[in-house]
Scaffold this active site. Structure first.
Site, PDB file in Angstrom:
ATOM      1  N   GLY A  28       4.239 -19.371  35.001  1.00  0.00           N
ATOM      2  CA  GLY A  28       5.333 -19.986  35.758  1.00  0.00           C
ATOM      3  C   GLY A  28       6.611 -19.997  34.945  1.00  0.00           C
ATOM      4  O   GLY A  28       6.748 -19.244  33.972  1.00  0.00           O
ATOM      5  N   SER A  29       7.521 -20.875  35.328  1.00  0.00           N
ATOM      6  CA  SER A  29       8.850 -20.880  34.707  1.00  0.00           C
ATOM      7  C   SER A  29       8.796 -21.428  33.273  1.00  0.00           C
ATOM      8  O   SER A  29       7.884 -22.181  32.910  1.00  0.00           O
ATOM      9  CB  SER A  29       9.797 -21.743  35.537  1.00  0.00           C
ATOM     10  OG  SER A  29       9.318 -23.065  35.545  1.00  0.00           O
ATOM     11  N   ARG A  66      10.863 -23.610  32.112  1.00  0.00           N
ATOM     12  CA  ARG A  66      11.107 -25.066  32.171  1.00  0.00           C
ATOM     13  C   ARG A  66       9.776 -25.811  32.237  1.00  0.00           C
ATOM     14  O   ARG A  66       9.513 -26.713  31.447  1.00  0.00           O
ATOM     15  CB  ARG A  66      11.961 -25.388  33.423  1.00  0.00           C
ATOM     16  CG  ARG A  66      12.320 -26.861  33.568  1.00  0.00           C
ATOM     17  CD  ARG A  66      13.039 -27.144  34.888  1.00  0.00           C
ATOM     18  NE  ARG A  66      12.207 -26.952  36.059  1.00  0.00           N
ATOM     19  CZ  ARG A  66      11.316 -27.829  36.508  1.00  0.00           C
ATOM     20  NH1 ARG A  66      11.122 -28.967  35.874  1.00  0.00           N
ATOM     21  NH2 ARG A  66      10.600 -27.565  37.598  1.00  0.00           N
ATOM     22  N   VAL A  67       8.902 -25.425  33.175  1.00  0.00           N
ATOM     23  CA  VAL A  67       7.614 -26.121  33.311  1.00  0.00           C
ATOM     24  C   VAL A  67       6.695 -25.755  32.139  1.00  0.00           C
ATOM     25  O   VAL A  67       5.909 -26.584  31.674  1.00  0.00           O
ATOM     26  CB  VAL A  67       6.957 -25.801  34.678  1.00  0.00           C
ATOM     27  CG1 VAL A  67       5.602 -26.472  34.791  1.00  0.00           C
ATOM     28  CG2 VAL A  67       7.866 -26.261  35.819  1.00  0.00           C
ATOM     29  N   GLY A  68       6.840 -24.538  31.634  1.00  0.00           N
ATOM     30  CA  GLY A  68       6.043 -24.120  30.464  1.00  0.00           C
ATOM     31  C   GLY A  68       6.204 -25.096  29.308  1.00  0.00           C
ATOM     32  O   GLY A  68       5.241 -25.404  28.589  1.00  0.00           O
ATOM     33  N   GLU A 102       2.462 -17.731  30.287  1.00  0.00           N
ATOM     34  CA  GLU A 102       3.027 -16.497  30.857  1.00  0.00           C
ATOM     35  C   GLU A 102       4.312 -16.890  31.560  1.00  0.00           C
ATOM     36  O   GLU A 102       4.288 -17.390  32.684  1.00  0.00           O
ATOM     37  CB  GLU A 102       2.042 -15.870  31.858  1.00  0.00           C
ATOM     38  CG  GLU A 102       0.804 -15.280  31.221  1.00  0.00           C
ATOM     39  CD  GLU A 102       1.058 -13.901  30.617  1.00  0.00           C
ATOM     40  OE1 GLU A 102       2.150 -13.336  30.805  1.00  0.00           O
ATOM     41  OE2 GLU A 102       0.160 -13.404  29.930  1.00  0.00           O
ATOM     42  N   CYS A 116       8.038 -11.269  38.025  1.00  0.00           N
ATOM     43  CA  CYS A 116       8.565 -11.595  36.690  1.00  0.00           C
ATOM     44  C   CYS A 116       9.074 -10.352  35.976  1.00  0.00           C
ATOM     45  O   CYS A 116      10.021 -10.427  35.210  1.00  0.00           O
ATOM     46  CB  CYS A 116       7.499 -12.300  35.863  1.00  0.00           C
ATOM     47  SG  CYS A 116       5.987 -11.368  35.719  1.00  0.00           S
TER      48      CYS A 116
HETATM   49  P1  NAD Z   1       5.702 -22.740  40.464  1.00  0.00           P
HETATM   50  O1  NAD Z   1       6.802 -23.626  40.985  1.00  0.00           O
HETATM   51  O2  NAD Z   1       4.604 -22.327  41.360  1.00  0.00           O
HETATM   52  O3  NAD Z   1       5.126 -23.491  39.172  1.00  0.00           O
HETATM   53  C1  NAD Z   1       4.061 -22.968  38.422  1.00  0.00           C
HETATM   54  C2  NAD Z   1       2.974 -24.000  38.331  1.00  0.00           C
HETATM   55  O4  NAD Z   1       3.451 -25.129  37.601  1.00  0.00           O
HETATM   56  C3  NAD Z   1       2.505 -24.521  39.686  1.00  0.00           C
HETATM   57  O5  NAD Z   1       1.090 -24.525  39.722  1.00  0.00           O
HETATM   58  C4  NAD Z   1       3.097 -25.904  39.783  1.00  0.00           C
HETATM   59  O6  NAD Z   1       2.303 -26.791  40.523  1.00  0.00           O
HETATM   60  C5  NAD Z   1       3.183 -26.329  38.338  1.00  0.00           C
HETATM   61  N1  NAD Z   1       4.291 -27.259  38.107  1.00  0.00           N
HETATM   62  C6  NAD Z   1       5.519 -27.228  38.684  1.00  0.00           C
HETATM   63  N2  NAD Z   1       6.293 -28.241  38.211  1.00  0.00           N
HETATM   64  C7  NAD Z   1       5.506 -28.909  37.328  1.00  0.00           C
HETATM   65  C8  NAD Z   1       5.726 -30.058  36.507  1.00  0.00           C
HETATM   66  N3  NAD Z   1       6.883 -30.708  36.499  1.00  0.00           N
HETATM   67  N4  NAD Z   1       4.703 -30.482  35.727  1.00  0.00           N
HETATM   68  C9  NAD Z   1       3.517 -29.835  35.705  1.00  0.00           C
HETATM   69  N5  NAD Z   1       3.260 -28.756  36.466  1.00  0.00           N
HETATM   70  C10 NAD Z   1       4.234 -28.299  37.269  1.00  0.00           C
HETATM   71  O7  NAD Z   1       6.269 -21.419  39.907  1.00  0.00           O
HETATM   72  P2  NAD Z   1       7.598 -21.099  39.167  1.00  0.00           P
HETATM   73  O8  NAD Z   1       7.600 -21.848  37.892  1.00  0.00           O
HETATM   74  O9  NAD Z   1       8.776 -21.173  40.056  1.00  0.00           O
HETATM   75  O10 NAD Z   1       7.216 -19.527  38.934  1.00  0.00           O
HETATM   76  C11 NAD Z   1       8.105 -18.562  38.814  1.00  0.00           C
HETATM   77  C12 NAD Z   1       8.274 -18.237  37.346  1.00  0.00           C
HETATM   78  O11 NAD Z   1       7.059 -17.715  36.823  1.00  0.00           O
HETATM   79  C13 NAD Z   1       9.332 -17.200  37.082  1.00  0.00           C
HETATM   80  O12 NAD Z   1      10.130 -17.608  36.010  1.00  0.00           O
HETATM   81  C14 NAD Z   1       8.516 -15.979  36.705  1.00  0.00           C
HETATM   82  O13 NAD Z   1       9.203 -15.079  35.858  1.00  0.00           O
HETATM   83  C15 NAD Z   1       7.338 -16.582  36.035  1.00  0.00           C
HETATM   84  N6  NAD Z   1       6.200 -15.652  36.082  1.00  0.00           N
HETATM   85  C16 NAD Z   1       5.757 -15.126  34.915  1.00  0.00           C
HETATM   86  C17 NAD Z   1       4.720 -14.200  34.943  1.00  0.00           C
HETATM   87  C18 NAD Z   1       4.188 -13.592  33.672  1.00  0.00           C
HETATM   88  O14 NAD Z   1       3.113 -12.977  33.713  1.00  0.00           O
HETATM   89  N7  NAD Z   1       4.888 -13.700  32.547  1.00  0.00           N
HETATM   90  C19 NAD Z   1       4.152 -13.828  36.156  1.00  0.00           C
HETATM   91  C20 NAD Z   1       4.658 -14.392  37.331  1.00  0.00           C
HETATM   92  C21 NAD Z   1       5.674 -15.321  37.273  1.00  0.00           C
END
Ligand code: NAD
Length: 411
Positions: A188-189, A191-193, A210, A244
């Site tokens: 995911g993003s 920020r949440v990472g 990731e 991504c």
């Molecule tokens: P998303 O909003 O689905 O969030 C990802 C996960 O984090 C979800 O399961 C969500 O429930 C959880 N989450 C959200 N906010 C949270 C919080 N405050 N606390 C705890 N958990 C929380 O997805 P996203 O973050 O919008 O995903 C898109 C991002 O993912 C993009 O930046 C994209 O580049 C990245 N991405 C990376 C890869 C990779 O392999 N490197 C692949 C796909 C997407």
């Protein structure tokens, strides 16, 4: 407030029972998961259509076939991968029997993202099962139809104590992260990472994060532009740019830019017809928040191609922007939509300087038929992957970070 004590307790007991250490048990679970994908392919395609208006062919290639092939690959190699290894022995152990055993971590948490809501979650889940872990499976709530499919159907195929599915958004995930896991795999993003990483740190839990980032694409004047344009637009427009590793922005000279724009208009017409909105082949933006975010980014520079949108369908026409400044928001944050800005540079050296002044790219794409130019980028930049004369295709080649394609192969 959700309470995950019971779920975790059952998973811990299941792991301690030694059930998942049995390789036949793991194999059976993986075969069940494969059968699930085969028996529910149409439901998966419908869920992806409902969440992202994803065209069927795209869903087959990037989700169902991808997941099936991944499990078949694991099943083929499982017996070999679980074998203990006999490493070369140093002098002091010459008379001893030395073996390395591949142990599971224990109870693993896998958190998925919405853009590829099945494969980003279930591919790491399959690997964690193969390695003998119990796995808590957490789909993204944003792709709601896919999350429902996962919650309703996956438990019918997997052992429920070992592999529970847990649903919910940020507050439920925060609650889940209060539990101690033995490994966390998050997609995911950034920020949440950071939130996930901070929660994992409390228990010193190892993580794989990731994350997102920007993936620049340099084009020089040596390439056959029609082929380059097709490969770049294809990579950009799969899943409506919500990938991504989609090419994020282009670096090229003004001369290449003019030719690129002319070719791009032609290619988009060939692919989507005169009325792109009515074409069945372009996905939609996932939700209203991301739609509004993308409209904000479209205010940078000047529209050279596209620019139309329709909020009622979350439709954004494939859009190429020129005259963008390096300080514009579109050049600062990950775009994650069907918008492609072009930033002008006059040489490969200038492009490399521009790239190296920023965060390391997730992927660096370069289009050139000059070996010297390729080498300048290979030796002068750092990135998660480097792909020459194509986009996205390097993803199929997991073990190599440098992927080179013929500049003239028809695609
Ligand atoms: P998303 O909003 O689905 O969030 C990802 C996960 O984090 C979800 O399961 C969500 O429930 C959880 N989450 C959200 N906010 C949270 C919080 N405050 N606390 C705890 N958990 C929380 O997805 P996203 O973050 O919008 O995903 C898109 C991002 O993912 C993009 O930046 C994209 O580049 C990245 N991405 C990376 C890869 C990779 O392999 N490197 C692949 C796909 C997407």
């Amino acid at each position: 407030m959700a309470n995950f004590d019971d779920t975790l307790q059952r998973a811990r007991l299941a792991f301690s029972s030694g059930k998942t250490r049995n390789v036949s048990f793991r194999r059976k679970q993986l075969e069940n998961l494969l059968r699930c994908y085969e028996e529910h392919e149409n439901e998966i395609i419908s869920a992806l259509e409902a969440d992202l208006r994803r065209p069927k062919q795209e869903s087959l290639i990037v989700e169902t076939e991808f997941m099936k092939n991944d499990i078949k690959h694991i099943l083929f190699h499982l017996d070999e991968w679980v074998q203990s290894e006999k490493p070369p022995k140093p002098f002091v152990n010459l008379m001893d029997d030395v073996q390395i055993y591949n142990d599971p971590f224990g109870v693993v948490l896998v958190i998925g993202a919405w853009n590829y809501p099945l494969q980003l979650l279930l591919v790491p889940v399959a690997s964690a099962i193969a390695a003998g872990n119990c796995v808590v499976i957490k789909p993204s709530e944003i792709a709601a139809n896919c999350a429902k499919f996962i919650a309703d159907v996956i438990p019918k195929y997997l052992d429920n104590d070992c592999y529970p599915v847990v649903c919910g958004g940020p507050s439920e995930t925060a609650e889940l992260l209060n539990q101690r896991f033995d490994y966390i795999f998050y997609t995911g993003s950034t920020r949440v990472g950071k939130i996930i990483h901070a929660a994992a740190n409390k228990h010193l839990t190892p993580t794989t994060l990731e994350l997102g980032g920007k993936s620049p694409c340099y084009i020089d004047k040596s390439v056959e532009l029609r082929t380059a344009v097709k490969r770049i637009l294809w990579g950009k427009l799969i899943n409506c740019g919500q990938t991504c590793i989609a090419p994020d922005y282009i670096l090229c000279s003004k001369e290449v830019q003019e030719k690129f724009i002319a070719e791009a208009k032609d290619v988009l017409k060939e692919w989507y017809g005169d009325n792109i909105q009515s074409s069945p082949d372009l996905s939609r933006v996932i939700n209203a928040n991301n739609f509004q975010r993308l409209l904000g980014l479209m205010k940078s520079g000047r529209v050279a191609v596209g620019g139309n949108y329709d909020a009622s369908e979350r439709f954004i026409e494939p859009t190429i922007l020129v005259d963008v400044k390096e300080t514009d928001p579109i050049m600062e944050e990950e775009i994650f939509g069907p918008i492609l800005p072009i930033f002008n540079v006059e040489s490969a050296y200038e492009a490399i300087k521009f790239i190296n002044n920023r965060e390391s790219p997730l992927v660096l794409y370069i289009f050139t038929s000059e070996t010297d130019v390729q080498n300048l980028f290979i030796n002068g930049t750092q990135s998660g992957g480097l792909c020459v004369n194509d986009t996205i295709m390097h993803y199929a080649e997991k073990s190599h970070l440098l992927y080179t394609c013929s500049p003239t192969r028809t695609s």
